[in-house]
Motif scaffolding. Sequence first.
Motif, PDB file in Angstrom:
ATOM      1  N   PRO A 107       0.781  -1.315  -0.154  1.00  0.00           N
ATOM      2  CA  PRO A 107      -0.192   0.224  -0.057  1.00  0.00           C
ATOM      3  C   PRO A 107       1.015   1.294   0.485  1.00  0.00           C
ATOM      4  O   PRO A 107       2.371   1.161   0.085  1.00  0.00           O
ATOM      5  CB  PRO A 107      -0.867  -0.126   0.614  1.00  0.00           C
ATOM      6  CG  PRO A 107       0.311  -1.062   2.117  1.00  0.00           C
ATOM      7  CD  PRO A 107       0.489  -1.646   1.401  1.00  0.00           C
ATOM      8  N   CYS A 108       0.283   2.513  -0.434  1.00  0.00           N
ATOM      9  CA  CYS A 108       1.720   3.393  -0.825  1.00  0.00           C
ATOM     10  C   CYS A 108       1.363   4.229   1.650  1.00  0.00           C
ATOM     11  O   CYS A 108       2.181   5.380   1.368  1.00  0.00           O
ATOM     12  CB  CYS A 108       0.375   4.765  -1.022  1.00  0.00           C
ATOM     13  SG  CYS A 108      -0.858   5.494  -0.412  1.00  0.00           S
ATOM     14  N   ARG A 109       0.355   3.482   2.390  1.00  0.00           N
ATOM     15  CA  ARG A 109       0.302   3.933   3.623  1.00  0.00           C
ATOM     16  C   ARG A 109       0.423   5.806   3.475  1.00  0.00           C
ATOM     17  O   ARG A 109       0.482   6.192   4.182  1.00  0.00           O
ATOM     18  CB  ARG A 109       1.101   3.523   4.025  1.00  0.00           C
ATOM     19  CG  ARG A 109       1.832   1.847   4.125  1.00  0.00           C
ATOM     20  CD  ARG A 109       2.864   0.885   4.103  1.00  0.00           C
ATOM     21  NE  ARG A 109       3.245   1.405   5.967  1.00  0.00           N
ATOM     22  CZ  ARG A 109       4.705   0.896   6.304  1.00  0.00           C
ATOM     23  NH1 ARG A 109       4.985   0.835   5.294  1.00  0.00           N
ATOM     24  NH2 ARG A 109       4.131   1.133   7.578  1.00  0.00           N
ATOM     25  N   ARG A 110      -0.481   6.437   2.361  1.00  0.00           N
ATOM     26  CA  ARG A 110      -0.300   7.802   3.116  1.00  0.00           C
ATOM     27  C   ARG A 110      -2.005   8.036   2.351  1.00  0.00           C
ATOM     28  O   ARG A 110      -2.277   9.183   3.085  1.00  0.00           O
ATOM     29  CB  ARG A 110       0.235   8.649   1.658  1.00  0.00           C
ATOM     30  CG  ARG A 110       1.503   8.510   2.454  1.00  0.00           C
ATOM     31  CD  ARG A 110       2.868   9.189   1.298  1.00  0.00           C
ATOM     32  NE  ARG A 110       2.329   9.015   0.393  1.00  0.00           N
ATOM     33  CZ  ARG A 110       3.444   8.063  -0.308  1.00  0.00           C
ATOM     34  NH1 ARG A 110       4.412   7.694   0.344  1.00  0.00           N
ATOM     35  NH2 ARG A 110       2.873   7.234  -2.118  1.00  0.00           N
ATOM     36  N   CYS A 111      -2.625   7.161   2.082  1.00  0.00           N
ATOM     37  CA  CYS A 111      -3.754   7.712   1.169  1.00  0.00           C
ATOM     38  C   CYS A 111      -5.276   7.652   2.582  1.00  0.00           C
ATOM     39  O   CYS A 111      -4.908   6.896   3.713  1.00  0.00           O
ATOM     40  CB  CYS A 111      -4.597   7.181   0.412  1.00  0.00           C
ATOM     41  SG  CYS A 111      -5.238   5.101   0.623  1.00  0.00           S
ATOM     42  N   ALA A 112      -6.342   8.604   2.016  1.00  0.00           N
ATOM     43  CA  ALA A 112      -7.493   7.911   3.105  1.00  0.00           C
ATOM     44  C   ALA A 112      -7.647   6.814   4.000  1.00  0.00           C
ATOM     45  O   ALA A 112      -7.452   6.444   5.239  1.00  0.00           O
ATOM     46  CB  ALA A 112      -8.421   9.011   2.977  1.00  0.00           C
ATOM     47  N   MET A 113      -7.838   5.509   2.847  1.00  0.00           N
ATOM     48  CA  MET A 113      -7.590   4.489   3.102  1.00  0.00           C
ATOM     49  C   MET A 113      -6.621   3.410   4.332  1.00  0.00           C
ATOM     50  O   MET A 113      -6.395   3.193   5.384  1.00  0.00           O
ATOM     51  CB  MET A 113      -8.861   3.046   2.240  1.00  0.00           C
ATOM     52  CG  MET A 113      -9.791   3.244   1.879  1.00  0.00           C
ATOM     53  SD  MET A 113     -11.126   3.430   3.408  1.00  0.00           S
ATOM     54  CE  MET A 113     -11.531   4.882   3.264  1.00  0.00           C
ATOM     55  N   CYS A 114      -5.668   4.218   3.492  1.00  0.00           N
ATOM     56  CA  CYS A 114      -4.112   3.464   4.800  1.00  0.00           C
ATOM     57  C   CYS A 114      -4.043   4.313   5.643  1.00  0.00           C
ATOM     58  O   CYS A 114      -3.945   3.247   6.210  1.00  0.00           O
ATOM     59  CB  CYS A 114      -3.278   4.000   3.949  1.00  0.00           C
ATOM     60  SG  CYS A 114      -3.086   2.803   2.371  1.00  0.00           S
ATOM     61  N   SER A 115      -4.232   5.853   6.046  1.00  0.00           N
ATOM     62  CA  SER A 115      -4.203   6.494   7.568  1.00  0.00           C
ATOM     63  C   SER A 115      -5.332   4.866   8.420  1.00  0.00           C
ATOM     64  O   SER A 115      -5.140   5.179   9.647  1.00  0.00           O
ATOM     65  CB  SER A 115      -4.672   7.257   7.222  1.00  0.00           C
ATOM     66  OG  SER A 115      -5.580   7.786   7.172  1.00  0.00           O
TER      67      SER A 115
ATOM     68  N   GLN B 102      -8.365  -1.252   0.004  1.00  0.00           N
ATOM     69  CA  GLN B 102      -8.720   0.056  -0.630  1.00  0.00           C
ATOM     70  C   GLN B 102      -7.762   1.311  -0.766  1.00  0.00           C
ATOM     71  O   GLN B 102      -8.421   2.225  -1.077  1.00  0.00           O
ATOM     72  CB  GLN B 102      -9.758   0.444   0.639  1.00  0.00           C
ATOM     73  CG  GLN B 102     -10.808  -0.627   0.658  1.00  0.00           C
ATOM     74  CD  GLN B 102     -11.911  -1.171   0.035  1.00  0.00           C
ATOM     75  OE1 GLN B 102     -12.207  -0.809  -0.973  1.00  0.00           O
ATOM     76  NE2 GLN B 102     -11.848  -2.240   0.126  1.00  0.00           N
ATOM     77  N   CYS B 103      -6.643   0.885  -0.894  1.00  0.00           N
ATOM     78  CA  CYS B 103      -5.704   1.953  -0.924  1.00  0.00           C
ATOM     79  C   CYS B 103      -5.694   2.473  -2.445  1.00  0.00           C
ATOM     80  O   CYS B 103      -5.617   1.689  -3.284  1.00  0.00           O
ATOM     81  CB  CYS B 103      -4.114   1.033  -1.137  1.00  0.00           C
ATOM     82  SG  CYS B 103      -2.433   2.912  -1.852  1.00  0.00           S
ATOM     83  N   ALA B 104      -5.464   3.595  -2.687  1.00  0.00           N
ATOM     84  CA  ALA B 104      -5.669   4.279  -4.011  1.00  0.00           C
ATOM     85  C   ALA B 104      -4.662   3.816  -4.284  1.00  0.00           C
ATOM     86  O   ALA B 104      -5.366   4.163  -5.856  1.00  0.00           O
ATOM     87  CB  ALA B 104      -6.152   5.632  -3.580  1.00  0.00           C
ATOM     88  N   ALA B 105      -3.354   3.769  -4.057  1.00  0.00           N
ATOM     89  CA  ALA B 105      -2.851   3.154  -5.430  1.00  0.00           C
ATOM     90  C   ALA B 105      -1.517   2.685  -4.056  1.00  0.00           C
ATOM     91  O   ALA B 105      -0.051   3.089  -4.583  1.00  0.00           O
ATOM     92  CB  ALA B 105      -1.519   4.912  -5.111  1.00  0.00           C
TER      93      ALA B 105
HETATM   94 ZN   LIG Z   1      -2.578   3.494   0.507  1.00  0.00          ZN
END
Ligand SMILES: [Zn+2]
Length: 345
Positions: free
Chosen positions: A87-95, A101-104
């Motif tokens: 996961p990107c661990r920066r987007c809303a779902m990652c947080s 559900q990660c956007a990227a």
């Molecule tokens: Zn993410």
Amino acid sequence: MRALVVEAPGQFGVQEVPKPSLREGCVLLRVKACGVCGSDFSRIFGRGAHRLPLVPGHEFSGVVEELAEGVDDKWQGKRVAVFPLIPCRRCAMCSVGEYAQCAAYDYLGSRSDGAFAEYVVVPTWNLLPIPDQVSFEEAAMMEPAAVALHALRLGGLTGGMSVIIFGAGPIGLLLAHWAKALGCTTICLVDIDPLRLDYAKCLGFFDLFDAREDGMVSRLLDKTGGGADLVIEGSGSSAAFEQTMQAARPFGTVVLMGNPLGEMRLSQQAYWAIMRKQLHVRGTWNSSYGESSHNDWATTLDFLATKKLCVCHLVTHRPTLEELPTLLKSVVAREVFTCKVMVLP
Ligand SMILES: [Zn+2]
Ligand SMILES: [Zn+2]
């Protein structure tokens, strides 16, 4: 190193390729076992790959051989399972820990090269150390097992419930094993393939239903006393989608899990069934990992380590990398019956 490389749909083979190079926060993993997933067939034979050329394989385990600079020494030589989604661990779902559900996101074996290879590079965040009593094969089964557990969790499964599972392939059988391990009393498996139903019987499941037979739904209703508490659609077929609504009890839950093979259609009758029985119909996707409140991977590892969940009997074939292309072709040509194919590179 050797790897199975897909160049174009249906065009693939084992090749000599450069070892992947280490990146920050990553380790070089020597692959010990990698399961073949249903989705790999569409990546290899169809248009399911995100990018080409690609090394598929996302259900794997291995031993850490090299560390990138700055990675903690404790990882050296560790036996690990791998959560393949990065996961990107920066987007809303990652947080909020909803990594699926990660956007990227990146994904080993789909968006990036995976483990039908001797080596793969993996971030330490994605590594799950396994105890000695968990084999590499079991560790490689953790991905589909966690996905199955996730579906049952979203379906609100608790002990004593009745469950109907549409699709008796590896995922269906994992669902059935989990349902048994979690204390379900009635577990019905439905399929159109008699070989799959026979295999399920060998594994100790006896409430088996051939969907091609007339009156199948009424027999399901008889078996479950008027419909199951939880019905899982794991086949991706429109016909099964339709039947799941008929087979659920009033106020029951239907979980949609199977990748759709095409358009999914619902008759007026089945649509009414959702309304009149006030069914809960919901989707499931991937599994929960890491800091999320329900870590499916932690539960799966616990059940494997304590032998409450047994997954090894699902493995019917153990090819080497070199043997894999021929086996995959004979599976597609329906010349051989397989449940789980486990590549031991
Ligand atoms: Zn993410
Ligand atoms: Zn998979």
